[in-house]
Design a protein around this motif. Structure first.
Motif, PDB file in Angstrom:
ATOM      1  N   ARG A 157       0.459  -1.130  -0.096  1.00 16.14           N
ATOM      2  CA  ARG A 157       0.079  -0.023  -0.078  1.00 16.14           C
ATOM      3  C   ARG A 157       0.798   1.634  -0.112  1.00 16.14           C
ATOM      4  O   ARG A 157       0.289   2.060   0.078  1.00 16.14           O
TER       5      ARG A 157
ATOM      6  N   LEU B 134       1.646   9.666   7.335  1.00 20.11           N
ATOM      7  CA  LEU B 134       0.956   8.480   6.709  1.00 20.11           C
ATOM      8  C   LEU B 134       0.476   9.475   5.370  1.00 20.11           C
ATOM      9  O   LEU B 134      -0.241   8.312   4.711  1.00 20.11           O
TER      10      LEU B 134
ATOM     11  N   LEU C 206       1.251   5.748   2.313  1.00 17.75           N
ATOM     12  CA  LEU C 206       0.148   4.776   2.348  1.00 17.75           C
ATOM     13  C   LEU C 206      -1.011   5.000   2.125  1.00 17.75           C
ATOM     14  O   LEU C 206      -1.859   6.465   2.381  1.00 17.75           O
TER      15      LEU C 206
ATOM     16  N   PRO D  24      -5.124   4.349   2.165  1.00 16.54           N
ATOM     17  CA  PRO D  24      -5.597   3.710   3.658  1.00 16.54           C
ATOM     18  C   PRO D  24      -6.589   2.655   3.409  1.00 16.54           C
ATOM     19  O   PRO D  24      -7.224   2.648   1.487  1.00 16.54           O
TER      20      PRO D  24
ATOM     21  N   TYR E  82      -5.924   2.289   8.354  1.00 15.05           N
ATOM     22  CA  TYR E  82      -4.885   1.947   7.524  1.00 15.05           C
ATOM     23  C   TYR E  82      -4.636  -0.169   8.038  1.00 15.05           C
ATOM     24  O   TYR E  82      -3.672  -0.232   7.497  1.00 15.05           O
ATOM     25  N   ARG E  83      -5.567  -0.373   8.653  1.00 14.97           N
ATOM     26  CA  ARG E  83      -5.169  -1.860   9.390  1.00 14.97           C
ATOM     27  C   ARG E  83      -6.828  -2.496   9.849  1.00 14.97           C
ATOM     28  O   ARG E  83      -7.085  -1.721  11.193  1.00 14.97           O
TER      29      ARG E  83
END
Length: 348
Positions: A66, A187, A190, A192, A200-201
């Motif tokens: 990602r 951030l 990445l 999302p 993000y996870r």
């Protein structure tokens, strides 16, 4: 596991609630989770964000799948988790000094398309330290994104204060298994995916493990460089000198290494046979990194480093941790010599 981590996990189990729930128990769990996040950042001196994961493998997967960028690249000596996360990645070779070839890194950057480049900090099979602190500004200035597996970095007793995407694991420093983190400089690097951890996870955060993780990091930061560490390092240096007189080959490459990991080749005896003999003497060793050692296949990492196949087939990996004593290292030294002498007598 460090006692501080065990105690923190017990506390987390007693107060557990879903940190995403809006009720009082959930809000208390959220507060504990965010406090642990800030404690880890403070202990490491990290100025970016911390995303909790189920371990280093998941963190590497998030980073490599990602990260906003184009072509993926990896060094030839990365952990298997990197290969699984980016099987299509182009390969950066290592040179005779066992460093990732800087010319290859420059070529990857010259190709453009904001390359995402994976270069581990410490090799888990040999303890070889890659000069990531030299590559990081090169990659960032060249428009690339660096993903660095720093799972074994604790053995260096220092930690980078800035970077792009850095992966860490709790159980490598005496924390619980099943929890790690992706340290993110920004951030915006990445894409999302939705869900927890700032989107993000996905998945409910493992609060007890996160609290144990934070406690372990704080204990590491407070105790690094102390007397037990110095005694362990001295005992390991003495071990290497003693074993070399009996024909051991210590595979380190060039430049900096961590003493906590040793790749040792024994004359006259295969790695598989050594594992059995050391196990009978009460020592748990492996052949290659733990995630791949169950196969007992020749190490692709040692091959990439240029180690002769016949030597690689006789190489075991010895690792020590925060609780390993100098006395245990000396007992291992005696066991290694005893096994080696027995193999030599049988061969002769």
């Amino acid at each position: 596991m460090r006692p501080e981590a065990r105690e923190a996990m017990i506390e987390g189990m007693l107060r557990w609630a879903n940190p995403s729930s809006p009720h009082a128990e959930g809000r208390a769990a959220r507060a504990a989770l965010e406090d642990a996040r800030e404690r880890i950042k403070a202990a490491l001196g990290w100025e970016g964000q911390v995303l909790f994961t189920s371990g280093a493998s998941e963190a590497l997967g998030i980073a490599l799948r990602r990260a906003k960028g184009g072509r993926r690249w990896r060094s030839s000596v990365e952990h298997d988790a990197v290969l699984r996360a980016a099987p299509e990645a182009s390969v950066l070779p290592v040179n005779r000094e066992w460093d990732v070839d800087p010319d290859a890194v420059e070529d990857a950057l010259a190709a453009g398309d904001r390359p995402v480049i994976a270069i581990q900090w410490v090799n888990p099979e040999t303890g070889k330290v890659q000069p990531v602190e030299r590559y990081a500004p090169m990659i960032e200035a060249g428009g690339g994104v660096l993903v660095s597996d720093a799972s074994q970095l604790w053995g260096l007793e220092r930690f980078p204060r800035q970077g792009q995407l850095i992966v860490i694991s709790a159980h490598k420093l005496g924390g619980p298994i099943g929890v790690g983190a992706l340290l993110v400089g920004d951030l915006g690097l990445l894409e999302p995916s939705g869900g927890q951890e700032f989107g993000y996870r996905g998945g409910t955060e493992n609060l007890p493990a996160v609290l144990g993780f934070a406690a372990a990091v704080e204990a590491w930061a407070a105790k690094r460089g102390g007397a037990p560490e110095a005694e362990r390092h001295q005992a390991l240096r003495e071990m290497h000198r003693a074993l070399e007189t009996y024909g051991a080959r210590h595979l380190t490459g060039y430049g900096e290494t961590v003493s906590a990991i040793s790749a040792l080749a024994m004359p006259n005896l295969s790695a598989a046979a050594q594992l059995v003999r050391f196990d009978l003497k009460g020592f748990a060793v492996s052949a290659g990194s733990a995630c791949a050692s169950g196969t007992l296949k020749p190490s692709r990492v040692l091959e990439a480093f240029g180690v002769e196949p016949e030597v690689a087939a006789r190489t075991i990996r010895l690792s020590t941790g925060w609780s390993t004593t100098a006395g245990e290292i000396r007992r291992f030294t005696d066991a290694w010599i005893d096994i080696a002498m027995g193999a030599a007598a049988k061969a002769g």
